[in-house]
Motif scaffolding. Structure first.
Motif: not given
Length: 200
Positions: A50-54, A23-26, A14-17
């Motif tokens: 966005r920085v983390y996602l990139l 992350l995606l929502k933010h 559940p933590f990873w989900i």
């Protein structure tokens, strides 16, 4: 609040989900958390996501295209597997520090200080002094034991009683995590099993 829910929680799944979906929502600018009410805070969280996602996307692309063997092995052995394997230990630990407390904005009522051995205190940077850590986050980790002593000796019996404020489980009254993490998880799981038997 089921035994299978406990096992799922301890697994870290559940933590990873939640971490991935948050992350995606933010990253797409959706920040529904109540503590992100200020526009500036929402913008900062969105930018950071966005920085983390990139970064994560760049690492994944590099690992799958540029250097499959040279990047995938270190990524798995030094980052992904340790994070996945460490999560159950962290969940076990965090469950004891926060579950079975009142749903309250008062730190003394929603957090539990745990008793554990000297080695674990050192390895965990004294985070078992969890009320102290959340109440005074600017106190350096190596001083949390001193803060704990000040807290429990303040106002005589009232100081020690503050550790029990917010305790939902009667078995933990008067010691507030005094028997440690394993004992807490045992009590928590036992209560779930008893509740399940009563509901059948």
């Amino acid at each position: 609040e089921e035994p299978l829910g406990y096992l799922a929680y301890i697994s870290g799944i559940p933590f990873w989900i939640d971490a991935i979906s948050s992350l995606l929502k933010h990253a797409f600018g959706y920040c529904p958390e109540i503590y992100l009410h200020a526009e500036k805070a929402r913008k900062e969280v969105t930018f950071e996501a966005r920085v983390y996602l990139l970064l994560y996307t760049s690492i994944a692309l590099a690992a799958t295209t540029i250097g499959k063997q040279s990047l995938i092995s270190p990524l798995l052995s030094l980052w992904i597997l340790p994070a996945l394997l460490g999560q159950p230990f962290l969940r076990f630990y965090l469950l004891a520090e926060h579950r079975g407390r009142k749903n309250s904005p008062i730190i003394y009522e929603n957090t539990r200080t745990m008793s554990t051995n000297w080695l674990y205190h050192k390895l965990a940077w004294h985070m078992p002094y969890h009320i102290e850590h959340h109440s005074w986050p600017s106190v350096p980790f190596h001083k949390l034991g001193d803060v704990h002593e000040l807290l429990v000796t303040a106002d005589g019996a009232e100081g020690k009683a503050i550790l029990d404020r917010g305790e939902i489980y009667p078995e933990l009254q008067g010691g507030n995590g005094g028997k440690g993490y394993i004992h807490f998880n045992y009590i928590f799981l036992r209560r779930l099993l008893q509740k399940r038997r009563q509901n059948q």
